[in-house]
Design an enzyme around this catalytic site. Structure first.
Site, short mmCIF file in Angstrom:
data_model
loop_
_atom_site.label_atom_id
_atom_site.label_comp_id
_atom_site.label_asym_id
_atom_site.label_seq_id
_atom_site.Cartn_x
_atom_site.Cartn_y
_atom_site.Cartn_z
N ASP A 38 40.46 72.37 -6.07
CA ASP A 38 40.08 70.97 -5.84
C ASP A 38 40.71 70.11 -6.93
OD1 ASP A 38 38.52 71.34 -8.15
OD2 ASP A 38 36.66 71.58 -7.01
N GLN A 39 40.32 68.86 -6.99
CA GLN A 39 40.91 67.92 -7.94
C GLN A 39 40.66 68.31 -9.39
OE1 GLN A 39 39.58 63.91 -7.25
NE2 GLN A 39 41.63 63.09 -7.64
#
Length: 163
Positions: A38-39
């Site tokens: 994810d980020q």
């Protein structure tokens, strides 16, 4: 990198690890890819289930069969249930060691246990289990003991080692 070179690397890495193998410890080595994160750079939880499938395919080859061989012989093995308990995060480019073993087998179904660790097992990232049954191409439950005794022997031998 081809599948054969990946498997050769995994086998080579496994031979050089400082792990003390358990019973018939089969280990699938996997590096977390950027697209799985994810980020924050943390592997998304859904990828563990995909890793379990990759590990299960590795297990099948390690014990002397494969999904491809089984399917060519008319045996399908769908997932009946799946469980995963997440312990801590895996980040981008972390190498994980997925310890796989057949923990239950009765000719109609089998259960696989997964432990996701680092190389020396000092970190436990996740544990899980999956249960699978055996079906004919007509989607009928089959008992390998009767329908495919040679495949039954492979599963029984591996299960017996882990019992």
């Amino acid at each position: 990198m081809t599948n054969k070179s990946i498997e050769a690397t995994q086998t080579k890495n496994h031979q050089n690890m400082s792990l003390t193998p358990k019973k018939s410890d089969i280990i699938y080595i996997r590096r977390a890819h950027y697209h799985e994160t994810d980020q924050m750079g943390i592997v998304h939880h859904s990828n563990f289930i995909k890793w379990f499938e990759e590990a299960r395919i590795h297990l099948m080859k390690a014990i002397g069969t494969s999904y491809k061989i089984m399917e060519e012989e008319g045996v399908i093995s769908p997932v009946v249930s799946m469980f995963c308990e997440y312990k801590t995060m895996v980040g981008f480019d972390d190498e994980v060691f997925i310890h796989i073993e057949i923990i239950d087998y009765n000719s109609i179904a089998f259960k696989v246990k997964y432990r996701v660790t680092n190389d020396d097992e000092s970190i436990s990232y996740a544990v899980g289990e999956s249960k699978h049954c055996f079906l004919s191409k007509e989607m009928r439950i089959i008992a390998l003991k009767k329908s495919h005794p040679h495949i039954n022997e492979i599963f029984m031998a591996e299960f017996t080692k882990n019992s």
